[in-house]
Write a protein that holds these residues in place. Structure first.
Motif, PDB file in Angstrom:
ATOM      1  N   SER A   1       8.408  27.189  27.565  1.00  0.00           N
ATOM      2  CA  SER A   1       9.134  26.118  28.102  1.00  0.00           C
ATOM      3  C   SER A   1      10.459  26.367  28.406  1.00  0.00           C
ATOM      4  CB  SER A   1       9.010  25.037  26.905  1.00  0.00           C
ATOM      5  OG  SER A   1       9.723  23.936  27.287  1.00  0.00           O
ATOM      6  N   SER A   2      10.575  25.887  29.814  1.00  0.00           N
ATOM      7  CA  SER A   2      12.270  26.058  30.084  1.00  0.00           C
ATOM      8  C   SER A   2      12.812  24.726  29.979  1.00  0.00           C
ATOM      9  CB  SER A   2      12.264  26.359  31.699  1.00  0.00           C
ATOM     10  OG  SER A   2      11.457  25.451  32.278  1.00  0.00           O
ATOM     11  N   LYS A   3      12.274  23.683  29.336  1.00  0.00           N
ATOM     12  CA  LYS A   3      12.857  22.532  29.077  1.00  0.00           C
ATOM     13  C   LYS A   3      14.254  22.602  28.519  1.00  0.00           C
ATOM     14  CE  LYS A   3      12.149  17.946  26.882  1.00  0.00           C
ATOM     15  NZ  LYS A   3      11.092  16.874  26.156  1.00  0.00           N
ATOM     16  N   LYS A   4      15.289  21.700  28.903  1.00  0.00           N
ATOM     17  CA  LYS A   4      16.460  22.075  28.444  1.00  0.00           C
ATOM     18  C   LYS A   4      16.797  20.938  27.187  1.00  0.00           C
ATOM     19  CE  LYS A   4      19.040  24.457  31.868  1.00  0.00           C
ATOM     20  NZ  LYS A   4      20.335  24.350  33.004  1.00  0.00           N
TER      21      LYS A   4
ATOM     22  N   GLU B   1      17.582  25.978  26.240  1.00  0.00           N
ATOM     23  CA  GLU B   1      16.052  25.883  26.927  1.00  0.00           C
ATOM     24  C   GLU B   1      15.193  25.808  25.670  1.00  0.00           C
ATOM     25  OE1 GLU B   1      15.015  28.562  29.814  1.00  0.00           O
ATOM     26  OE2 GLU B   1      16.326  27.762  31.318  1.00  0.00           O
ATOM     27  N   GLU B   2      14.186  25.216  25.503  1.00  0.00           N
ATOM     28  CA  GLU B   2      13.120  25.306  24.576  1.00  0.00           C
ATOM     29  C   GLU B   2      12.671  26.775  24.092  1.00  0.00           C
ATOM     30  OE1 GLU B   2      11.322  20.926  24.059  1.00  0.00           O
ATOM     31  OE2 GLU B   2      10.188  22.544  25.284  1.00  0.00           O
TER      32      GLU B   2
END
Length: 721
Positions: free
Chosen positions: A54-57, A70-71
């Protein structure tokens, strides 16, 4: 009003985003997993798998600092903080995504265990792991300091909470491993720092009377918690060793410590022992130790200095230099060079008398006369010991200021002699490099600037040097480059700034009353008063003094309500404006003299030689004052304008021009320093361009030129962008 609406809207959006981000922080599932993992939930380890893709911030807050993470990186951090990886199976760098993490987890699922004592997962039991620990003897001074801390450490909450204090009183060696377990349990994490960190290794050292080196970050062996490399890896190595070996330690009543007969520890040499005396509370012992180390075997001094330099939080005796290990590294190299080349760096008895006099509290007039005497009477052979002892006594600010001016003028006057004496030139080049490597502010950094604009004649002399010393060879090339640089007066086109603008006619009484009403607190009151009074011009000085006398600043305030009279107007020789007799005397002179006469009066009072026998201004003497007498300390950032501000004001009256600068030297409120450096450079050029000089002046630049080029102009360039 229309412009305010979008600004308010942007602020609202920013506030909303921050709240939203903070909401993400607490609501994100990965943080719930993190808490479960910290409590030993093995299933949560597996559930962490998808986050490695996951690249979710996410928003995170560390104190007042806002981070976006980032996750993927957060997942790695969770594992790093809560898993002791096996030595052979995999390391954290090899986990690139969910696939590599999943493979690792599946292969080792049945082996993964949780230690509630350490609050971490592991695979390989600690007793089966290799440790990377080394021991050496403790210097007596270091052991004595540890003994002094014993009762303080034993009463700490962490030692009582785990019953370690009871084990120590029972002389039970299990206390050693329990200390390490608690040390590791309280290991550093993203949002946690163990403020008692140094207590743990110090207590271990005290209990076994050995110094302990543990391998930490970058596989570097560290001996003190202050070292930036002393991380969780170093703590883990301590834990592994004592887990495997604590039973081998037996209490010895005669030495009051645990003894391990199979333990091998390195012996320490005399230089290592000396280094510990730098922490001695006795000023004389600490300083004499520093002196001895500065003349000790270079290789060992540099090795130990490099180790100690990393311990940025360790405090040596305050009488020795601010950066003791940097000083020792370079001083030991210098004294070696001096001995190899039969150069006296100890100095004569007379020179030491001069040093003590310059270190003492004497009047400006006496100090200036003494400096001038030494400039005329010391020899080249005195210069090296004068520099050496000035470095040793770095904590003597008055000595540093005077020596800086003496060296600057002396080197300029004797520059041709130095250039044409190969031994002296090599010595100067060697010093110019090693002084600069100390890493402290001050004129020690600007020796090479003396070569500025020296041209081809100096380059030919540099070519003649056939030294095999790499430092000298390196500095020869730098000096050649400086020789080819052309000198020009570094005049800035910016003459008005936040600390330098024309005075205003201010209603001081009315404005002061307003500040009394509106000030939020005493600090705000003082700041606003200083800002108000920094606006006043020469004609309002009496009124300003009268009002300031009635205003109370805090007893322990770092603000001096009278500082403007020295900084803004150049009344340099008046030392204590807080003394009413001093202020009354000043007002008497002020009221009986014109502005020009007033500055001449105080220049004469200070013994400044700036005029001819017929009382007219001697522009050649003034030119030299402008060149050399704004002084930066030999070591340190203190910049003193001395009489230069008063000389500038005198020139302005004499030539009926301010050269476009404001009518005051400075508007000092809120300004750290504001010496008239710009004006000094421009007035020197003015005197030369107007052909007011009768003599030929040396083209060798002052140290102040190096400081100005290196600091001031670079600072201006940054600010202009």
């Amino acid at each position: 009003m229309k412009k305010l609406i979008p600004l308010f809207f942007l602020f609202f959006i920013h506030l909303f985003n921050c709240q939203y981000a903070e909401g993400q922080y607490y609501e994100s599932e990965i943080y719930k997993l993190k808490l479960r993992i910290e409590k030993g939930d093995k299933k949560a380890l597996y559930e962490l798998t998808p986050y490695f893709d996951s690249s979710k911030k996410l928003a995170e807050y560390l104190g007042h600092h806002y981070h976006e993470t980032e996750e993927f990186y957060l997942a790695k951090r969770v594992i790093e903080e809560n898993f002791i990886f096996p030595e052979q199976a995999i390391n954290l760098e090899e986990i690139k995504n969910s696939e590599t993490y999943s493979d690792f987890f599946k292969k080792n699922e049945n082996k993964i265990k949780y230690s509630p004592e350490l609050e971490t997962f592991y695979i390989t039991p600690l007793k089966d792991r290799k440790d990377f620990i080394e021991f050496r003897e403790l210097p007596i001074a270091k052991l004595q300091n540890l003994i002094k801390r014993r009762s303080e450490i034993i009463t700490k909450d962490w030692i009582k909470a785990r019953g370690i204090d009871v084990l120590i009183r029972q002389n039970n060696p299990e206390s050693l491993v329990k200390i390490c377990e608690e040390f590791y349990r309280l290991r550093d994490k993203f949002n946690f720092f163990n403020r008692d960190q140094e207590d743990f290794p110090e207590l271990l050292k005290l209990l076994i009377h050995k110094d302990i080196g543990s391998v930490g970050r970058n596989d570097y062996r560290v001996w003190d918690t202050d070292d930036s490399n002393f991380d969780n890896k170093a703590i883990l190595n301590l834990l592994i060793y004592f887990t495997k070996n604590y039973k081998n330690f037996v209490w010895d009543n005669s030495s009051h410590c645990f003894i391990n007969k199979s333990l091998k520890s390195k012996q320490i040499d005399d230089i290592t022992i000396l280094f510990e005396e730098l922490y001695n509370d006795n000023d004389s012992i600490a300083l004499n130790t520093f002196i001895k180390l500065s003349q000790s075997e270079t290789k060992r001094v540099n090795e130990i200095s490099a180790e100690k330099e990393r311990n940025i939080l360790s405090s040596t005796n305050p009488i020795i230099p601010m950066f003791p290990y940097r000083f020792l590294s370079q001083l030991s190299l210098l004294t070696l060079y001096y001995r190899q080349n039969n150069i006296d760096f100890q100095g004569t008895k007379d020179l030491h008398t001069h040093i003590e006099k310059l270190s003492s509290k004497i009047s400006f007039k006496e100090r200036r006369a003494y400096e001038n005497y030494l400039i005329d009477h010391i020899t080249l052979q005195d210069i090296t010991p004068l520099e050496y002892w000035s470095l040793i006594y770095e904590k003597r600010p008055k000595l540093s200021e005077s020596v800086s001016r003496i060296l600057d003028i002396y080197y300029t006057k004797n520059w041709d002699t130095i250039l044409n004496d190969e031994k002296q030139l090599e010595l100067y080049l060697k010093k110019s490099l090693l002084y600069g490597r100390i890493g402290i502010n001050g004129n020690v950094n600007y020796y090479l600037f003396k070569f500025t604009g020296n041209g081809n004649d100096a380059i030919k002399l540099l070519y003649k040097i056939k030294s095999e010393d790499p430092d000298i060879v390196f500095q020869i090339e730098n000096a050649k480059k400086m020789c080819l640089k052309s000198f020009d007066y570094p005049i800035s086109p910016q003459k008005i700034s936040g600390g330098n603008f024309n005075s205003e006619k201010v209603d001081l009484k009315d404005e002061t009353e307003k500040i009394k009403v509106t000030a939020k607190d005493s600090d705000d009151f003082e700041y606003k008063i200083l800002k108000l009074f920094s606006k006043v011009g020469y004609s309002q000085i009496p009124e300003a003094l009268q009002i300031l006398e009635k205003l109370n600043f805090k007893e322990n305030s770092y603000n001096n309500k009278y500082s403007m009279f020295e900084r803004d107007f150049g009344f340099f020789v008046i030392e204590n404006w807080k003394d009413k007799k001093v202020r009354d005397q000043f007002l008497s002179v002020y009221q009986s003299h014109t502005e020009k006469e007033l500055y001449k009066y105080y220049l004469d009072l200070a013994g400044i030689d700036y005029k001819n026998q017929d009382e007219s201004l001697d522009y050649d003497k003034i030119y030299e004052i402008l060149k050399f007498d704004i002084v930066t300390s030999f070591t340190g950032s203190q910049e003193l304008e001395n009489e230069v501000g008063a000389i500038v004001k005198l020139l302005e009256s004499d030539q009926n021009t301010t050269l476009g600068y404001p009518d005051k030297l400075c508007n000092s409120a809120g300004m750290y320093i504001c010496p008239p450096s710009d004006r000094a450079w421009e007035w020197r050029k003015y005197l030369k361009d107007k052909k007011l000089l009768r003599k030929e002046h040396s083209k060798i630049v002052s140290f102040n030129y190096g400081y100005y080029i290196d600091k001031v102009l670079v600072y201006r360039e940054i600010n202009s962008k």
